[in-house]
Design a protein around this motif. Structure first.
Motif, PDB file in Angstrom:
ATOM      1  N   ASN A 198    -145.928  70.371  31.978  1.00 32.07           N
ATOM      2  CA  ASN A 198    -146.583  71.297  31.056  1.00 32.07           C
ATOM      3  C   ASN A 198    -147.334  70.540  29.966  1.00 32.07           C
ATOM      4  N   ILE A 199    -146.746  69.452  29.498  1.00 27.89           N
ATOM      5  CA  ILE A 199    -147.374  68.662  28.431  1.00 27.89           C
ATOM      6  C   ILE A 199    -148.704  68.085  28.904  1.00 27.89           C
ATOM      7  N   TYR A 239    -154.210  77.055  24.582  1.00 27.59           N
ATOM      8  CA  TYR A 239    -153.578  75.857  25.140  1.00 27.59           C
ATOM      9  C   TYR A 239    -152.564  75.236  24.179  1.00 27.59           C
ATOM     10  N   SER A 265    -151.546  70.956  29.667  1.00 25.46           N
ATOM     11  CA  SER A 265    -152.124  71.557  28.461  1.00 25.46           C
ATOM     12  C   SER A 265    -152.888  70.521  27.628  1.00 25.46           C
ATOM     13  N   THR A 266    -152.363  69.306  27.550  1.00 25.59           N
ATOM     14  CA  THR A 266    -153.026  68.265  26.761  1.00 25.59           C
ATOM     15  C   THR A 266    -154.393  67.911  27.342  1.00 25.59           C
ATOM     16  N   CYS A 285    -149.643  77.184  24.986  1.00 24.84           N
ATOM     17  CA  CYS A 285    -149.161  76.739  26.285  1.00 24.84           C
ATOM     18  C   CYS A 285    -148.291  75.500  26.132  1.00 24.84           C
ATOM     19  N   ARG A 286    -148.768  74.525  25.344  1.00 30.11           N
ATOM     20  CA  ARG A 286    -148.011  73.280  25.180  1.00 30.11           C
ATOM     21  C   ARG A 286    -146.688  73.516  24.464  1.00 30.11           C
ATOM     22  N   TYR A 324    -151.691  79.297  29.752  1.00 32.20           N
ATOM     23  CA  TYR A 324    -152.568  78.364  30.467  1.00 32.20           C
ATOM     24  C   TYR A 324    -153.786  79.090  31.029  1.00 32.20           C
TER      25      TYR A 324
END
Length: 329
Positions: free
Chosen positions: A209-210, A197, A213-214, A200-201, A178
């Motif tokens: 987290n979803i 990213y 990152s999204t 990261c996801r 991230y």
């Protein structure tokens, strides 16, 4: 002289004694906090003020008694066990929560000297390099951290400032990717930010987290002019997600997907990291939807926020310099 005028009852005497004890206790508490602040200031070699790249000057807020106590506890824990990586990590984190970012960086640097294979020190030092706008140093640290975690089991990262439910929602790997993505984004290297990213996801399935990152994945692809790919990034976003901490990112993702109107977020005022995230997301929405003047207006408004180390504030500052020729002093 009539001495009866000066006589007091036993009850009055006890009341007076109680008042004096309370007064003395309050003075001791105030003195204790003052002594603690002086001890922190004495240890610190950095200023109690920060000047941003655009010349805005901020005072470091006075910490709460709880934060001071946590800092002192972490400091004592490290001093009693200087060979403990965990103790040094927490000493650095508690120092950073006081706004003493450069002091925290010094502590993480000491940790890197003692524990060069421990990715956590690079992760946290990279984060605090972002706080003081040293983006290239942040990238260097966080890239190295990604190498150190290759093939290693991911782990939940304990919260230093817990959310309302006191449930940690991030992981070591996720935080490394991230912050690396953020550092590249702030350098306007969007391709590398996108790759970070994505990793990261992939690092965790928690909804927090979803959505976090999204949010960045969508904005990056819109910045690159890839609206179709940006919309594909929103596939995991639904109307009902179990988001505990990153509500601001979730609301923005719902905006991007057309699940809520922009008017529902325009009332959000900047002033703390969560609100600054929304304010920056909205300014960016206007930016890539070809209303650059509105974007600039919202970014300038965001710079009135006192949260000068929030990611939304730093991103707006970086964009104003890069895209709008905002001149550094």
């Amino acid at each position: 002289m009539n001495m009866n005028k000066f006589r007091i009852t036993v009850g009055q005497a006890f009341l007076l004694l109680g008042f004096l004890m309370v007064l003395s206790s309050c003075r001791d508490v105030k003195k204790g906090k003052t002594d603690a602040l002086e001890a922190i200031t004495t240890r610190s070699e950095t200023s109690d003020r920060f000047t941003t790249p655009l010349g805005k000057e901020f005072s470091i807020p006075e910490p709460s008694e709880k934060m001071i106590a946590q800092y002192q506890e972490a400091k004592q824990a490290y001093e009693s066990n200087p060979d403990s990586a965990n103790a040094l990590i927490w000493y650095g984190r508690r120092t950073a929560y006081l706004g003493k970012y450069e002091d925290a960086i010094d502590l993480y640097s000491k940790g890197i000297e003692k524990f060069p294979e421990d990715a956590r020190f690079y992760r946290h030092r990279g984060h605090r390099y972002i706080s003081i706008r040293e983006f290239e140093k942040a990238i260097s640290d966080l890239e190295l951290a990604t190498k150190l975690i290759e093939g290693k089991h991911n782990e939940i990262e304990p919260d230093g400032m817990p959310n309302a439910m006191n449930i940690p929602v991030s992981t070591l790997h996720g935080n490394i990717w991230y912050h690396l993505g953020l550092a590249y984004y702030l350098e306007h290297d969007y391709e590398k930010a996108y790759d970070a990213y994505l990793n990261c996801r992939k690092s965790g399935e928690l909804d927090d987290n979803i959505v976090s990152s999204t949010h960045w994945l969508y904005m990056i692809q819109r910045r690159l002019g890839n609206e179709t790919l940006a919309n594909e990034m929103l596939e995991p976003i639904t109307q009902k997600m179990d988001v505990i901490e990153n509500q601001s990112y979730y609301e923005l993702c719902k905006l991007y997907k057309g699940l809520i109107p922009i008017d529902s977020l325009l009332r959000t005022k900047s002033g703390n990291p969560s609100n600054d995230a929304v304010a920056y997301g909205l300014s960016n929405w206007y930016f890539y939807n070809n209303d650059k003047e509105k974007a600039k207006e919202l970014m300038l408004d965001l710079l009135d926020s006192p949260s000068w180390s929030s990611f939304g504030y730093i991103a707006a500052e970086s964009d104003l310099i890069h895209y709008f020729d905002k001149i550094k002093p």
